[in-house]
Design a protein around this motif. Structure first.
Motif, PDB file in Angstrom:
ATOM      1  N   ILE A   6       0.874  -1.177   0.000  1.00 44.83           N
ATOM      2  CA  ILE A   6       0.000   0.000   0.000  1.00 44.83           C
ATOM      3  C   ILE A   6       0.904   1.217   0.000  1.00 44.83           C
ATOM      4  CG2 ILE A   6      -1.675   1.338   1.313  1.00 44.83           C
ATOM      5  CD1 ILE A   6      -1.882  -2.159   2.104  1.00 44.83           C
ATOM      6  N   THR A   8       1.683   5.275  -0.085  1.00 41.91           N
ATOM      7  CA  THR A   8       1.160   6.583   0.292  1.00 41.91           C
ATOM      8  C   THR A   8       1.806   7.629  -0.607  1.00 41.91           C
ATOM      9  OG1 THR A   8       0.955   5.846   2.580  1.00 41.91           O
ATOM     10  CG2 THR A   8       0.841   8.210   2.187  1.00 41.91           C
ATOM     11  N   ASP A  32      -3.963   7.222   8.421  1.00 37.72           N
ATOM     12  CA  ASP A  32      -5.309   6.961   7.903  1.00 37.72           C
ATOM     13  C   ASP A  32      -5.372   5.487   7.492  1.00 37.72           C
ATOM     14  OD1 ASP A  32      -3.376   7.928   6.039  1.00 37.72           O
ATOM     15  OD2 ASP A  32      -4.908   8.194   4.508  1.00 37.72           O
ATOM     16  N   CYS A  33      -5.686   4.647   8.481  1.00 41.70           N
ATOM     17  CA  CYS A  33      -5.409   3.220   8.341  1.00 41.70           C
ATOM     18  C   CYS A  33      -6.645   2.360   8.083  1.00 41.70           C
ATOM     19  CB  CYS A  33      -4.654   2.709   9.566  1.00 41.70           C
ATOM     20  SG  CYS A  33      -5.413   3.113  11.133  1.00 41.70           S
ATOM     21  N   GLY A  34      -7.771   2.968   7.771  1.00 44.31           N
ATOM     22  CA  GLY A  34      -8.935   2.172   7.445  1.00 44.31           C
ATOM     23  C   GLY A  34      -8.726   1.275   6.243  1.00 44.31           C
ATOM     24  N   ILE A  35      -7.815   1.680   5.346  1.00 43.19           N
ATOM     25  CA  ILE A  35      -7.553   0.916   4.130  1.00 43.19           C
ATOM     26  C   ILE A  35      -7.102  -0.510   4.431  1.00 43.19           C
ATOM     27  CG2 ILE A  35      -5.169   1.791   3.954  1.00 43.19           C
ATOM     28  CD1 ILE A  35      -5.523   1.754   0.904  1.00 43.19           C
ATOM     29  N   TYR A  36      -6.349  -0.706   5.521  1.00 43.59           N
ATOM     30  CA  TYR A  36      -5.855  -2.040   5.844  1.00 43.59           C
ATOM     31  C   TYR A  36      -7.001  -2.945   6.295  1.00 43.59           C
ATOM     32  CZ  TYR A  36      -1.658   0.821   5.983  1.00 43.59           C
ATOM     33  OH  TYR A  36      -0.664   1.715   5.669  1.00 43.59           O
ATOM     34  N   GLU A  38     -10.176  -2.609   5.476  1.00 46.45           N
ATOM     35  CA  GLU A  38     -11.020  -2.880   4.319  1.00 46.45           C
ATOM     36  C   GLU A  38     -10.426  -3.970   3.440  1.00 46.45           C
ATOM     37  OE1 GLU A  38     -11.527   0.820   2.338  1.00 46.45           O
ATOM     38  OE2 GLU A  38     -12.717   1.731   3.942  1.00 46.45           O
ATOM     39  N   LYS A  39      -9.133  -3.872   3.162  1.00 46.94           N
ATOM     40  CA  LYS A  39      -8.494  -4.864   2.299  1.00 46.94           C
ATOM     41  C   LYS A  39      -8.433  -6.229   2.973  1.00 46.94           C
ATOM     42  CE  LYS A  39      -5.713  -1.777  -0.594  1.00 46.94           C
ATOM     43  NZ  LYS A  39      -6.215  -2.307  -1.880  1.00 46.94           N
ATOM     44  N   GLU A 321      -5.195  15.282   2.746  1.00 42.51           N
ATOM     45  CA  GLU A 321      -4.636  13.942   2.967  1.00 42.51           C
ATOM     46  C   GLU A 321      -3.155  14.030   3.320  1.00 42.51           C
ATOM     47  OE1 GLU A 321      -5.318  11.592  -0.481  1.00 42.51           O
ATOM     48  OE2 GLU A 321      -7.352  11.000   0.105  1.00 42.51           O
TER      49      GLU A 321
END
Length: 449
Positions: A6, A8, A32-36, A38-39, A321
């Motif tokens: 991932i 940035t 901003d770690c929501g991506i982990y 979700e994946k 961001e």
């Protein structure tokens, strides 16, 4: 089995999600770690482990935030400068099972005292590492900085040399997964690609070609690096733990009247350099959106408020961001509409551009003028224009106080991009006799090559 990088943008930070057997680990998460989450959920995995390779200097770690979101345990290396209050300590040789995968900690000090690399093994083939998460010790085409302990520069450079040999001992087959790619402030010679192996780096990485420890130490001690003020903020947050990133990262929209009366510490024009130079609101500095990760931390201090001036909503969102990831998120709002404001009769300021012929003429006979080179020290050492003065663009954050506001200044860099940032900062500090050398060192070399 899953292994996903991932990236940035801007910071060129690389983090990783690794999973197998229903479990997952994250290496070096961003704020901003929501991506982990979700994946991981999309792949049917639960995040059970969070690994930090070191105390990051250039971005806010999302490890404590991700731990709060998932219940996963955070692991960090030994010998931190101060206790990392949200993490347990991993030591050399500690092993962690992630389904059929195994992650083995390796103490690799040098870049920082607490640095760890993590070797990745498939338990079906336990004798050879599949890959290694090298943090800031080994990059593709470069190795880590060793300047964070100025009183121990030779010692830590030697430790980095030893740590690199430890990593290379994993074998040429191991894939290299670094924490940064090209464009990061954590290295200057990284390759544009973000994939490699130990074997390829052994053969092609110029820093790994130095086989004599003392020679490597001399090379690292002589390197020139800059440490923006925000590094100290990152150090503190990455030991005590940062707060969660704002849920809504798009700044609120400001009218022109609201912008004028918002009382922000900084008006930051994030439009393209030529747009800023053509016309900008009085008092605004120039910080093009793509340059925010590199330079915002030089000019904006912890707690200072910011109002953004943009060409469009997408620029505002991207700028926010970038700022959130380095904890400079006291953003009061954003304004879109410099051109319409000018059409309404709002007075604008311009920053003129000059060419090589004008620079040559001034160098011959201008007594009240300075050609100010804002490139970094290595660029300056390689080639410079006789008669110019050097101040690195970031160091103008304080060095502007030493300059005479009644004097004329032409700002130059390699192409004109950083020169616009420098001119914008000086303009926001009240300097009125400024212009920019369009093309800068590139134009000069073309005319004198």
């Amino acid at each position: 089995m899953l292994l996903e990088k991932i990236k940035t943008p801007g910071l060129s930070h690389l983090s990783y999600l690794v999973g197998a057997g229903g479990q997952a680990a994250v290496i070096d998460p961003r704020r901003d770690c929501g991506i982990y989450v979700e994946k991981a959920r999309a792949a049917g995995l639960e995040i059970t482990h969070i690994f930090e390779t070191h105390r990051n200097e250039d971005l806010v770690s999302g490890a404590p935030i991700l731990a709060e979101m998932t219940g996963a345990k955070v692991w960090h290396g030994p010998n931190p400068e101060r206790p990392v209050v949200y993490a347990d300590t991993a030591y050399d040789g500690d092993c962690f099972a992630i389904g059929q995968l195994e992650i083995r900690a390796m103490e690799t000090p040098g870049h920082t005292d607490d640095h760890l690399a993590y070797a990745l093994f498939d338990t079906a083939y336990p004798d050879k590492a599949v890959g290694v998460f090298t943090g800031d010790a080994l990059f593709v085409g470069d190795v880590g900085r060793a300047d964070f302990y100025p009183d121990r520069r030779e010692e830590v450079a030697g430790l980095l040399f030893d740590s690199l040999r430890t990593i290379m001992a994993l074998g040429d087959q191991a894939i290299v997964y670094p924490a940064h790619g090209a464009g990061s402030v954590c290295g200057s010679g990284m390759a544009d690609r973000e994939f490699s192996t130990i074997g390829h780096e052994r053969l092609n990485n110029p820093r790994l070609q130095i086989a004599v420890r003392d020679e490597f130490i001399r090379m690292k001690v002589e390197e020139s690096h800059y440490q923006p003020p925000y590094f100290r903020l990152m150090e503190r947050l990455n030991m005590q733990g940062a707060q969660e990133a704002p849920r809504v990262t798009r700044p609120r929209r400001l009218s022109l009247a609201q912008l004028k009366n918002c009382g922000a510490d900084h008006l930051v024009d994030i439009r393209e350099p030529m747009a800023y130079a053509s016309g900008h609101l009085p008092g605004a500095m120039s910080l093009p959106v793509d340059m925010i990760p590199a330079f915002a931390g030089w000019f904006i201090r912890d707690g200072e408020s910011v109002a953004l001036i943009a060409s469009g909503e997408d620029q505002l969102a991207t700028a926010m961001e970038h700022l959130v990831r380095i904890a400079l998120d006291n953003v009061m709002g954003g304004y879109v509409g410099v051109v319409p404001a000018a059409a309404q009769g709002v007075e604008m300021q311009q920053t003129p551009m000059i060419d090589t012929q004008a620079v040559e003429s001034r160098l011959k006979d201008a007594d009240d003028w300075t050609l100010l080179d804002v490139r970094d020290a290595d660029e300056r050492a390689a080639v410079s224009i006789e008669g110019s003065r050097h101040i690195y663009v970031g160091q103008l954050n304080e060095a502007w106080r030493e300059l005479d506001k009644d004097r004329r200044y032409t700002l130059m860099c390699a192409s004109g991009m950083r020169a616009t940032v420098a001119a914008g900062w000086l303009a926001s500090r009240g300097f009125g006799k400024l212009d920019i050398y369009l093309g800068s060192m590139g134009a000069w070399n073309a005319a004198h090559g």
